[in-house]
Design an enzyme around this catalytic site. Structure first.
Site, short mmCIF file in Angstrom:
data_model
loop_
_atom_site.label_atom_id
_atom_site.label_comp_id
_atom_site.label_asym_id
_atom_site.label_seq_id
_atom_site.Cartn_x
_atom_site.Cartn_y
_atom_site.Cartn_z
N SER A 249 17.82 66.75 104.36
CA SER A 249 16.28 66.96 104.17
C SER A 249 15.33 65.83 103.67
CB SER A 249 16.21 68.14 103.08
OG SER A 249 16.68 67.83 101.97
N ASP A 444 -20.77 83.22 87.45
CA ASP A 444 -20.24 82.10 88.73
C ASP A 444 -21.92 82.14 89.74
OD1 ASP A 444 -19.10 80.95 90.93
OD2 ASP A 444 -18.25 82.85 91.45
C1 SPV Z 1 -13.78 81.91 93.89
O1 SPV Z 1 -12.78 81.98 93.54
O2 SPV Z 1 -14.80 81.27 93.21
C2 SPV Z 1 -14.21 82.37 95.27
C3 SPV Z 1 -13.60 83.44 95.94
O3 SPV Z 1 -15.53 81.90 95.61
S1 SPV Z 1 -14.50 84.84 95.42
O4 SPV Z 1 -14.45 85.15 94.05
O5 SPV Z 1 -13.58 86.00 95.89
O6 SPV Z 1 -15.88 84.82 95.96
MG MG Z 2 -16.57 80.85 94.35
#
Ligand code: SPV
Ligand code: MG
Length: 671
Positions: A249, A444
């Site tokens: 490998s 987020d």
């Molecule tokens: C993240 O992990 O920030 C994403 C994926 O964008 S989700 O949370 O499913 O939108």
């Molecule tokens: Mg995201």
């Protein structure tokens, strides 16, 4: 160590074959005489000095040896009375070249397999070759053996005896004793003592200290007659057709590999199986050189007969196809995760009578050094960036796990599971906006700015080598996105995924519960085009993430966008869904693949998590991202610990769910 070859004999039992040349010059294969084969094996076995006694046709013999042009320094000693004495006297004539040396002694009419020679040469004690598998010969040498040691050698012994051949290794002290006995015989004034076997002198030594080396059924035979010649030639033909199989490998050949290849090819024609890129990835790390280059290297190693691809870690298919007489491997696979592979090799070999030969595994310091250097090279931006594209091409499907810190990066880098003789690990890391924001206690919503996100990437990259896929949210304004692309590319990130949303982005897993606006197709295409124009290397990938299914805009919209985005230059598309049923994802992939068989498709199966990677691969998915599982498991574990301490007013109750001190202090290895 010197070799002593006795070639003074007349070889009269060979008939016309020895009318014009010494017996040792008799051809035994199309390319070898007895002597050329002996000398070649000696040279291959690392012998440099040879003393050869000669008699009849001495001049011819000397010029023949020179014509072979082997890396051997040969001292020729002619026995002037070769026709009136035996080889005991030839050894006497050569005595000044032989004292105080370890000696490999052989008769000039002896033909042996190279592994017999290797065993003799490697013997740590003085030894004589004997066979436990052969009947006692009527007229030839036999050795009387007690406690594994030679007591007497001669043609007249039948009790407690074994068939023996005049191939010896004699350590200096043992040889000096024998040489002294030979000298005493030849200087005794008794002419009969110059005509007997040298072994007669040996038999008089009380403490001979010569062990037996059992060659069993392997070839080790003298050629005295034309009949012997026919038998030996036939056996050599069979030996010449033997094949040996080894699998590699590695992408870094070093002296340890060359040494094992050298040993293996002494067993027969060497077939090397080069592990496919996909199999290498599943076995250790991403190969630095692709299969075609690794194959070319082995094709150019001297003595390698054939190089073939081994598609899987399992040897089965190649063993069944090539049916090698031997498989050679280091003995390290007797234990550990490779054991199932070894067991399968043993059983396939047993099915047709092949043999497994295992050499001691040497954990080569040089190799570890090279491997460490390769690993540190792999962490550098230029080396890391292009590996995602290559890994997708090599494996068809790759997996990535979320990382939002150096520590989670280490988990993504180092977690390995051994299964079915292979090692399973993640191919890449996903720097999730959700987890990066969550780790900072922020929502987020693109609130954590790019400077901070880059800092996270840097922390991860500092302690890892695997490719990074960056969650770029919406990519922001096109005018900003081009700078993001350049920075990510310079850092060594392999892919940015941007989603076709605009305005205040919220996490997709909210779906339609919150207000989210999808970008128009032309606007998003323009962002992709601008990003592609901004990047400097061909390696960097921009992936367009389609939110149509999340925002319930329908399959047609998703597909229309996918094709528009790839036309605009997207290197990959990500299709997302928050349904637990994978049907809409499958439908999208199927319809997309009807028209586009090339562009990688990315999925994030947080909700539709029952689907295995194998099924995704079959359906045409190329990247599977486990987007948030480390955060989602880490958070409740930490919360639980905090509660336990509060409930108990102390930390003891929490200890059971804690990593031991000794592990935490060693979690981060020092450089
Ligand atoms: C993240 O992990 O920030 C994403 C994926 O964008 S989700 O949370 O499913 O939108
Ligand atoms: Mg995201």
């Amino acid at each position: 160590m010197k070799a002593l070859i006795l070639n003074s004999g007349l070889g009269s039992r060979m008939g016309v074959l020895t009318d014009e040349r010494p017996k040792c010059m008799t051809a035994i294969t199309s390319k070898d005489t007895i002597l050329s084969r002996q000398l070649r094996l000696l040279a291959d076995g690392g012998i440099k000095e040879v003393v050869m006694t000669t008699g009849a046709f001495s001049g011819l013999l000397v010029s023949y040896c020179r014509s072979l042009d082997l890396p051997l320094n040969i001292t020729f000693v002619k026995n002037p009375v070769f026709d009136k004495t035996n080889y005991i006297y030839s050894i006497y004539c050569a005595r000044e070249y032989l004292r105080d040396e370890d000696i490999i002694l052989m008769h000039g009419d002896l033909v042996f397999e190279n592994t017999v020679f290797d065993d003799v040469a490697a013997s740590e004690a003085s030894c004589m070759t004997v066979s436990s598998a052969l009947d006692l010969p009527e007229k030839d040498f036999k050795a009387v053996v007690a406690d594994g040691r030679v007591q007497k050698v001669g043609i007249e012994f039948f009790n407690d005896a074994m068939a023996a051949q005049p191939l010896y290794k004699l350590l200096k002290d043992d040889w000096n004793k024998w040489l002294d006995a030979i000298i005493a015989y030849c200087e005794s004034g008794d002419e009969a003592k110059k005509k007997c076997y040298a072994e007669n002198a040996l038999n008089e030594i009380a403490d001979k200290n010569i062990t037996v080396l059992d060659f069993e059924k392997r070839l080790c035979a003298e050629i005295d007659t034309p009949e012997d010649l026919a038998v030996v030639s036939a056996k050599l033909k069979e030996i010449g057709n033997r094949t040996v199989y080894m699998c590699f490998s590695t992408d870094m050949i070093h002296s340890g590999h060359i040494a094992i290849i050298k040993k293996a090819k002494r067993l027969g024609r060497l077939i090397i199986g080069v592990l496919s890129d996909e199999a290498v990835c599943s076995y250790k790390r991403f190969p630095l050189l692709p299969f075609s280059e690794r194959k070319a290297i082995f094709e150019n190693i001297s003595g390698v007969w054939k190089v073939v691809e081994q598609k899987e870690l399992s040897y089965k298919a190649n063993l069944e196809q090539f049916r090698p007489d031997y498989v050679v491997h280091g003995d390290d696979w007797r234990e550990g995760f490779q054991k199932p592979i070894r067991d399968e090799v043993s059983s396939v070999l047993a099915s047709y009578g092949g043999q497994l030969v295992e050499f001691p595994y040497s954990n080569d310091e040089k190799y570890r050094e090279l491997e460490n250097r390769a690993r540190s090279d792999m962490s550098m931006p230029d080396m890391r960036r292009g590996r995602l594209r290559k890994a997708i091409a090599m494996k068809g499907i790759i997996t990535a796990i979320e990382a939002h810190s150096g520590l989670t990066g280490l988990i993504a880098e180092n977690t390995v599971v051994y299964q079915d003789g292979g090692a399973r690990q993640f191919d890449a890391m996903w720097v999730s906006s959700l987890c990066d924001s969550t780790a900072k206690g922020k929502p987020d919503i693109e609130l954590v700015d790019m400077t901070s996100r880059f800092r996270t990437i840097d922390d991860i990259m500092e302690v890892t080598t695997k490719p990074v896929i960056f969650d770029g949210d919406t990519g922001g304004l096109t005018e900003h996105f081009v700078y993001t692309v350049r920075t990510l590319e310079r850092m060594g990130v392999s892919m940015v995924i941007i989603e076709d949303k605009t305005g205040l982005k919220k996490n997709s897993l909210f779906g339609t519960e919150v207000k989210q606006t999808q970008a128009s197709i032309p606007d998003f295409c323009e962002k992709i085009r601008a990003g592609k124009r901004a990047q400097k290397t061909a390696d960097f990938m921009i992936c367009a993430r389609i939110e149509s299914l999340i925002l319930e805009k329908g399959m047609d919209d998703a597909l229309e966008r996918a094709f528009a985005f790839t036309d605009a230059g997207a290197d990959a598309v990500m299709i997302h869904s928050r349904k637990t049923d994978p049907a809409e994802i499958f439908e999208f992939v199927e319809k997309f693949r009807e028209k586009d068989n090339e562009t990688p498709v990315v999925v994030v199966p947080s909700s539709f998590n029952t689907v295995r990677e194998e099924e995704f691969k079959e359906r045409g998915v190329n990247v599977v991202i486990y987007a948030n599982q480390l955060t989602r498991t880490g958070f409740p574990a930490m919360q639980n610990a905090a509660k336990l301490i509060l409930e108990n007013h102390r930390a003891k109750e929490c200890d059971d769910i804690c990593m031991p001190f000794r592990d935490i202090i060693r979690l981060i290895p020092e450089e």
